[in-house]
Motif scaffolding. Structure first.
Motif, mmCIF file in Angstrom:
data_model
loop_
_atom_site.group_PDB
_atom_site.id
_atom_site.type_symbol
_atom_site.label_atom_id
_atom_site.label_comp_id
_atom_site.label_asym_id
_atom_site.label_seq_id
_atom_site.Cartn_x
_atom_site.Cartn_y
_atom_site.Cartn_z
ATOM 1 N N THR A 72 -27.231 32.154 38.766
ATOM 2 C CA THR A 72 -25.892 32.902 38.320
ATOM 3 C C THR A 72 -24.876 33.140 39.220
ATOM 4 O O THR A 72 -23.643 32.803 39.115
ATOM 5 C CB THR A 72 -26.526 34.120 37.544
ATOM 6 N N ARG A 73 -25.254 33.788 40.428
ATOM 7 C CA ARG A 73 -24.175 34.179 41.153
ATOM 8 C C ARG A 73 -23.525 32.714 41.787
ATOM 9 O O ARG A 73 -22.441 32.783 42.216
ATOM 10 C CB ARG A 73 -24.879 35.081 42.377
ATOM 11 N N LEU A 74 -24.383 31.708 42.326
ATOM 12 C CA LEU A 74 -23.998 30.410 42.724
ATOM 13 C C LEU A 74 -22.963 29.940 41.637
ATOM 14 O O LEU A 74 -21.672 29.371 42.085
ATOM 15 C CB LEU A 74 -25.045 29.496 42.893
ATOM 16 N N VAL A 96 -29.472 42.953 39.039
ATOM 17 C CA VAL A 96 -28.669 41.933 39.882
ATOM 18 C C VAL A 96 -28.860 40.695 39.284
ATOM 19 O O VAL A 96 -29.938 40.256 38.797
ATOM 20 C CB VAL A 96 -29.478 42.044 41.136
ATOM 21 N N PRO A 97 -27.751 39.859 39.299
ATOM 22 C CA PRO A 97 -27.920 38.518 38.375
ATOM 23 C C PRO A 97 -28.806 37.603 39.375
ATOM 24 O O PRO A 97 -28.860 37.912 40.539
ATOM 25 C CB PRO A 97 -26.376 38.128 38.798
ATOM 26 N N PRO A 150 -29.963 34.294 41.188
ATOM 27 C CA PRO A 150 -29.273 33.482 42.261
ATOM 28 C C PRO A 150 -28.212 32.400 41.720
ATOM 29 O O PRO A 150 -27.283 31.937 42.338
ATOM 30 C CB PRO A 150 -30.212 33.151 43.385
ATOM 31 N N LEU A 209 -21.173 31.387 39.559
ATOM 32 C CA LEU A 209 -19.723 32.298 39.558
ATOM 33 C C LEU A 209 -18.970 31.913 40.825
ATOM 34 O O LEU A 209 -17.815 31.915 40.562
ATOM 35 C CB LEU A 209 -20.207 33.593 39.706
ATOM 36 N N TRP A 210 -19.802 31.794 41.850
ATOM 37 C CA TRP A 210 -18.933 31.389 42.982
ATOM 38 C C TRP A 210 -18.250 30.045 43.106
ATOM 39 O O TRP A 210 -17.145 29.736 43.346
ATOM 40 C CB TRP A 210 -19.922 31.205 44.294
#
Length: 302
Positions: free
Chosen positions: A26-28, A21-22, A24, A30-31
């Protein structure tokens, strides 16, 4: 000892999931990047004068466009109804023990799935070239009077759709346990009654979702009838831009209407899929329920 091993296995599995799971951040990131690209593209499209958005707004509800839209929707409904009905007959014939019926159904499916829909539409539209007159007994008609652009469009779309629906329905029927039909016949039900009361209702879960996809595909496939001078949505916008030379704006009118219709159908398809997938939550009880379905229907028959 076994409980300790189970706990350790669960901990190890959670560690593996966390590792994949990346973070947080990284996810932010990407979003943020995705939204930035999407908004940037939307802004470029919105401010580009070559799209002619004022023209799009002017002609979006134009009477000619609306008339073409209704023709598109009507063709879709009629072709889908005929296609589903013929597809059911073809699927049953394809699964029949009668080799003649099975072979004829297979030949139909092979031909109409193996040739482009556009070619089929043009072929039906030019049927009078092969058969100037159509005769039944002592009655005869001029082919051009029977095969109009409307009838050519309905026949071409419906027969092509029937070939695909036949395979969808056949796959759904094959997904039902054979023991259901055998149990029903053991209780004295005919094959036709068992098919109607037991097999088809259970096969609907596998048939309905891909049928929704076919309906959406049919909406877009109707645009092909414009080549045979059928006044559908695409033909209507073409007739306008042939006068105004506003090609891109009028094509955007058609694109927006197609997107609007398919979006509504996607919502409906999602609701239907959720309805038929609710049974997955009760998987442990489904086998027991299915084992009594045929017997219950047979008791009712008796």
């Amino acid at each position: 000892m076994s409980s300790t091993v189970s706990i350790r296995s669960d901990d190890a599995l959670r560690d593996v999931k966390r590792a994949h799971v990346p973070f947080p951040v990284t996810r932010l990131a990407l979003w943020a990047f995705t939204l930035a690209v999407a908004f940037g593209f939307a802004y470029i499209v919105a401010i580009n004068p070559n799209f002619g958005w004022p023209v799009v707004a002017e002609y979006f509800f134009d009477p000619t466009v609306m008339q073409g839209l209704w023709v598109t929707l009507g063709l879709t409904v009629v072709a889908m109804i005929i296609g589903v009905a013929l597809g059911l007959i073809l699927a049953i014939a394809r699964m029949s023990n009668d080799r003649l019926a099975s072979s004829l159904a297979g030949l139909f499916i092979w031909f109409f799935r193996g040739t482009p829909l556009l070619v089929q539409l043009i072929f039906w539209y030019n049927m009078s070239t092969l058969f100037p007159r159509i005769s039944i007994g002592i009655t005869s008609w001029n082919t051009n009077d029977l095969i109009t652009p409307l009838t050519a469009a309905i026949i071409g779309l419906a027969l092509n759709e029937a070939a695909y629906m036949a395979e969808i329905i056949r796959g759904g029927l094959l997904s039902v346990d054979k023991g259901q039909a055998e149990t029903a016949q053991a209780f004295g039900m005919t094959k036709a009654r068992a098919l109607r009361r037991i097999i088809i209702p259970q096969a609907m879960k596998s048939i309905v979702p891909p049928t929704g996809n076919q309906l959406i595909s049919m909406i877009k496939a109707t645009s092909l009838v414009s080549v045979i001078a059928m006044a559908d949505l695409l033909y209507s916008v073409q007739s306008i831009y042939n006068r105004t030379f506003e090609i891109i704006p009028m094509l955007m009118v058609a694109v927006l209407w197609y997107l609007l219709i398919t979006s509504i159908l996607n919502v409906g398809q999602g609701a239907i899929e959720r309805h038929y997938n609710r049974g997955d939550r009760g998987a442990p009880d489904r086998a027991k329920a299915n084992s009594t379905t045929a017997a219950g229907a047979a008791d009712e028959h008796v």
